[in-house]
Design an enzyme around this catalytic site. Structure first.
Site, PDB file in Angstrom:
ATOM      1  N   TYR A 121       0.844  -1.196   0.000  1.00 16.54           N
ATOM      2  CA  TYR A 121       0.000   0.000   0.000  1.00 16.54           C
ATOM      3  C   TYR A 121       0.881   1.248   0.000  1.00 16.54           C
ATOM      4  O   TYR A 121       1.872   1.330   0.729  1.00 16.54           O
ATOM      5  CB  TYR A 121      -0.907   0.026   1.235  1.00 16.54           C
ATOM      6  CG  TYR A 121      -1.637   1.343   1.395  1.00 16.54           C
ATOM      7  CD1 TYR A 121      -2.760   1.626   0.630  1.00 16.54           C
ATOM      8  CD2 TYR A 121      -1.168   2.323   2.277  1.00 16.54           C
ATOM      9  CE1 TYR A 121      -3.414   2.844   0.751  1.00 16.54           C
ATOM     10  CE2 TYR A 121      -1.814   3.543   2.410  1.00 16.54           C
ATOM     11  CZ  TYR A 121      -2.937   3.793   1.646  1.00 16.54           C
ATOM     12  OH  TYR A 121      -3.573   5.005   1.765  1.00 16.54           O
TER      13      TYR A 121
ATOM     14  N   TYR B 297      -5.014  -0.456  -4.385  1.00 18.45           N
ATOM     15  CA  TYR B 297      -3.790   0.293  -4.128  1.00 18.45           C
ATOM     16  C   TYR B 297      -3.310   1.027  -5.381  1.00 18.45           C
ATOM     17  O   TYR B 297      -2.514   1.957  -5.292  1.00 18.45           O
ATOM     18  CB  TYR B 297      -2.669  -0.629  -3.648  1.00 18.45           C
ATOM     19  CG  TYR B 297      -2.934  -1.329  -2.335  1.00 18.45           C
ATOM     20  CD1 TYR B 297      -4.007  -0.982  -1.521  1.00 18.45           C
ATOM     21  CD2 TYR B 297      -2.096  -2.353  -1.901  1.00 18.45           C
ATOM     22  CE1 TYR B 297      -4.252  -1.643  -0.322  1.00 18.45           C
ATOM     23  CE2 TYR B 297      -2.320  -3.010  -0.702  1.00 18.45           C
ATOM     24  CZ  TYR B 297      -3.397  -2.663   0.081  1.00 18.45           C
ATOM     25  OH  TYR B 297      -3.624  -3.320   1.261  1.00 18.45           O
TER      26      TYR B 297
ATOM     27  N   LYS C 151      -6.318  -8.732  -3.637  1.00 18.75           N
ATOM     28  CA  LYS C 151      -7.582  -8.507  -2.931  1.00 18.75           C
ATOM     29  C   LYS C 151      -8.671  -8.040  -3.897  1.00 18.75           C
ATOM     30  O   LYS C 151      -8.428  -7.209  -4.779  1.00 18.75           O
ATOM     31  CB  LYS C 151      -7.395  -7.469  -1.827  1.00 18.75           C
ATOM     32  CG  LYS C 151      -6.349  -7.839  -0.795  1.00 18.75           C
ATOM     33  CD  LYS C 151      -6.319  -6.842   0.353  1.00 18.75           C
ATOM     34  CE  LYS C 151      -5.112  -7.089   1.251  1.00 18.75           C
ATOM     35  NZ  LYS C 151      -3.855  -6.607   0.640  1.00 18.75           N
TER      36      LYS C 151
ATOM     37  N   HIS D 192     -11.720  -7.967   0.217  1.00 21.64           N
ATOM     38  CA  HIS D 192     -11.215  -6.807   0.954  1.00 21.64           C
ATOM     39  C   HIS D 192     -12.165  -6.367   2.070  1.00 21.64           C
ATOM     40  O   HIS D 192     -11.742  -5.911   3.129  1.00 21.64           O
ATOM     41  CB  HIS D 192     -10.982  -5.645  -0.015  1.00 21.64           C
ATOM     42  CG  HIS D 192      -9.780  -4.827   0.300  1.00 21.64           C
ATOM     43  ND1 HIS D 192      -8.952  -4.291  -0.650  1.00 21.64           N
ATOM     44  CD2 HIS D 192      -9.256  -4.430   1.480  1.00 21.64           C
ATOM     45  CE1 HIS D 192      -7.972  -3.619  -0.074  1.00 21.64           C
ATOM     46  NE2 HIS D 192      -8.144  -3.682   1.224  1.00 21.64           N
TER      47      HIS D 192
ATOM     48  N   ASN E 132     -10.964  -7.868   7.106  1.00 18.51           N
ATOM     49  CA  ASN E 132     -11.857  -6.974   7.843  1.00 18.51           C
ATOM     50  C   ASN E 132     -13.177  -7.633   8.233  1.00 18.51           C
ATOM     51  O   ASN E 132     -14.187  -6.956   8.403  1.00 18.51           O
ATOM     52  CB  ASN E 132     -12.124  -5.691   7.037  1.00 18.51           C
ATOM     53  CG  ASN E 132     -10.877  -4.881   6.841  1.00 18.51           C
ATOM     54  OD1 ASN E 132     -10.182  -4.544   7.789  1.00 18.51           O
ATOM     55  ND2 ASN E 132     -10.559  -4.583   5.584  1.00 18.51           N
TER      56      ASN E 132
ATOM     57  N   LYS F 267       5.038  -2.514   6.043  1.00 17.69           N
ATOM     58  CA  LYS F 267       5.023  -1.653   4.864  1.00 17.69           C
ATOM     59  C   LYS F 267       6.015  -0.512   5.043  1.00 17.69           C
ATOM     60  O   LYS F 267       5.928   0.269   5.990  1.00 17.69           O
ATOM     61  CB  LYS F 267       3.609  -1.101   4.646  1.00 17.69           C
ATOM     62  CG  LYS F 267       3.333  -0.612   3.225  1.00 17.69           C
ATOM     63  CD  LYS F 267       3.937   0.711   2.854  1.00 17.69           C
ATOM     64  CE  LYS F 267       3.309   1.873   3.553  1.00 17.69           C
ATOM     65  NZ  LYS F 267       3.844   3.187   3.053  1.00 17.69           N
TER      66      LYS F 267
ATOM     67  N   GLU G 285      14.569   1.837   2.177  1.00 13.95           N
ATOM     68  CA  GLU G 285      15.423   0.656   2.151  1.00 13.95           C
ATOM     69  C   GLU G 285      15.955   0.290   3.530  1.00 13.95           C
ATOM     70  O   GLU G 285      15.984  -0.882   3.916  1.00 13.95           O
ATOM     71  CB  GLU G 285      16.594   0.869   1.184  1.00 13.95           C
ATOM     72  CG  GLU G 285      17.485  -0.350   1.058  1.00 13.95           C
ATOM     73  CD  GLU G 285      18.545  -0.200  -0.028  1.00 13.95           C
ATOM     74  OE1 GLU G 285      19.406  -1.087  -0.134  1.00 13.95           O
ATOM     75  OE2 GLU G 285      18.501   0.797  -0.783  1.00 13.95           O
TER      76      GLU G 285
ATOM     77  N   ARG H 149      14.589   0.888   6.499  1.00 11.07           N
ATOM     78  CA  ARG H 149      13.531   0.313   7.331  1.00 11.07           C
ATOM     79  C   ARG H 149      13.073  -1.047   6.805  1.00 11.07           C
ATOM     80  O   ARG H 149      12.684  -1.919   7.588  1.00 11.07           O
ATOM     81  CB  ARG H 149      12.361   1.285   7.436  1.00 11.07           C
ATOM     82  CG  ARG H 149      12.664   2.468   8.357  1.00 11.07           C
ATOM     83  CD  ARG H 149      11.421   3.225   8.731  1.00 11.07           C
ATOM     84  NE  ARG H 149      10.823   3.904   7.577  1.00 11.07           N
ATOM     85  CZ  ARG H 149      11.143   5.124   7.188  1.00 11.07           C
ATOM     86  NH1 ARG H 149      12.064   5.809   7.849  1.00 11.07           N
ATOM     87  NH2 ARG H 149      10.557   5.666   6.140  1.00 11.07           N
TER      88      ARG H 149
ATOM     89  N   GLU I 230      15.508  -3.308   8.350  1.00 10.89           N
ATOM     90  CA  GLU I 230      15.263  -3.393   9.791  1.00 10.89           C
ATOM     91  C   GLU I 230      14.036  -4.255  10.092  1.00 10.89           C
ATOM     92  O   GLU I 230      14.056  -5.099  10.995  1.00 10.89           O
ATOM     93  CB  GLU I 230      15.046  -1.994  10.371  1.00 10.89           C
ATOM     94  CG  GLU I 230      16.315  -1.178  10.516  1.00 10.89           C
ATOM     95  CD  GLU I 230      16.043   0.202  11.098  1.00 10.89           C
ATOM     96  OE1 GLU I 230      14.843   0.565  11.211  1.00 10.89           O
ATOM     97  OE2 GLU I 230      16.996   0.914  11.427  1.00 10.89           O
TER      98      GLU I 230
END
Length: 298
Positions: free
Chosen positions: A25, A56, A85, A118, A142, A245, A249, A251, A254
């Protein structure tokens, strides 16, 4: 990087899903080329679970990234677990397969590993897509407990959903829904697992910033990790498939390292205590719809 670095969870149809996924997303105004580049980097880092959606607006870019990594020999199609989705404008049974086929065309794929509704609607047309071999597994997103029970108790149900993808993080830990899903052999998949970025069109800008929570910060410091890694690891140790998400790069790398450490039972209990049943994404535009899922307790 070997796929074995990321543990998998077996779904109720026998297929497996990597427990840590890359969410595609992107916020309004983000160049689509950023999504393509980030998806390539994610695959290079080691992510093999790619979570996307028609709404998206970047399926083509995600597909281009996957195809590029297949072409350069980094992965094969079988290495990638790709989720799509079904959006709310295509709920009528006769529109479901064409919507799936458009997603497959955008992604340049012959099949999806997982196709999810979705928002809460009929499930029967999804079963036909599985029978046609266009998707390996089918799930929902959901859905609350009552809506899941409506599917599970439906006469003639051929395949029960393998997963329910919902907002889930330490401020909304979904413990009751998780317990129910586990009792029915349905995997909970967590989106917005790091909280949600303050985006005025979908999230109240006064919302608390999860990653600045001092409790998460203290646990992160103890383990020499980031609060984001702790929030992701929390879900992994609960048996929740978690989506991370980021198009950054650093993160991305990480977040993937959430696989490389363990929280103690005491840490887990403390994080459980952060729950405040706070939802970042309320989708108020659908609040008057009879199938709006967030009015129930869980």
């Amino acid at each position: 990087m070997a796929l074995s670095r990321c543990p998998t969870v077996t779904m109720n149809d026998g297929n497996t899903i990597p427990i840590l996924g890359f969410g595609t997303y992107s916020s309004k105004g983000t160049p689509k080329s950023d999504c393509e580049m980030a998806t390539k980097v994610a695959i290079e880092v080691g992510y093999r679970h790619i979570d996307g959606a028609f709404v998206y607006g970047n399926e083509k870019e995600v597909g281009q990234a996957i195809q590029a990594k297949i072409a350069d020999g980094m992965v094969t199609r079988k290495d990638i677990f790709c989720t799509g989705k079904l959006w709310s404008t295509c709920h009528r049974p006769e529109l479901v397969r064409p919507a799936l086929e458009e997603t497959l065309k955008n992604l340049q794929l012959d099949y999806l590993d997982l196709y999810i509704i979705h928002f809460p609607v009929s499930f029967k047309a999804m079963e036909k897509c599985k029978d046609a071999g266009l998707v390996k597994s089918i799930g929902v997103s959901n859905f609350n407990r009552r809506q899941l029970e409506m599917i599970l108790n439906k006469a003639g149900l051929k395949y029960k959903p393998v997963c329910n993808q919902v907002e889930c993080h330490p401020y909304l830990n979904q413990s009751k829904l998780l317990e129910f899903c586990k009792s029915k052999d349905i995997i909970l998949v967590a989106y917005s697992a790091l909280g949600s970025q303050r985006e005025p069109r979908v999230v109240d800008e006064k919302s608390p910033f999860l990653l600045e929570d001092p409790v998460l910060g203290a646990i992160a410091k103890k383990h020499n990790r980031t609060p984001g890694q702790v929030a992701l690891r929390y879900q992994i140790q609960r048996g929740v498939v978690v989506l991370a998400k980021s198009f950054n790069e650093k993160r991305l790398k990480e977040n993937f390292q959430a696989l490389d450490f363990q929280l103690t039972p005491e840490d887990m209990k403390v994080i459980d205590g952060l729950n405040r049943n706070f939802r970042y994404l309320k989708f108020r535009v659908y609040q008057e719809h009879p199938n709006y899922p967030f009015n129930d307790e869980y």
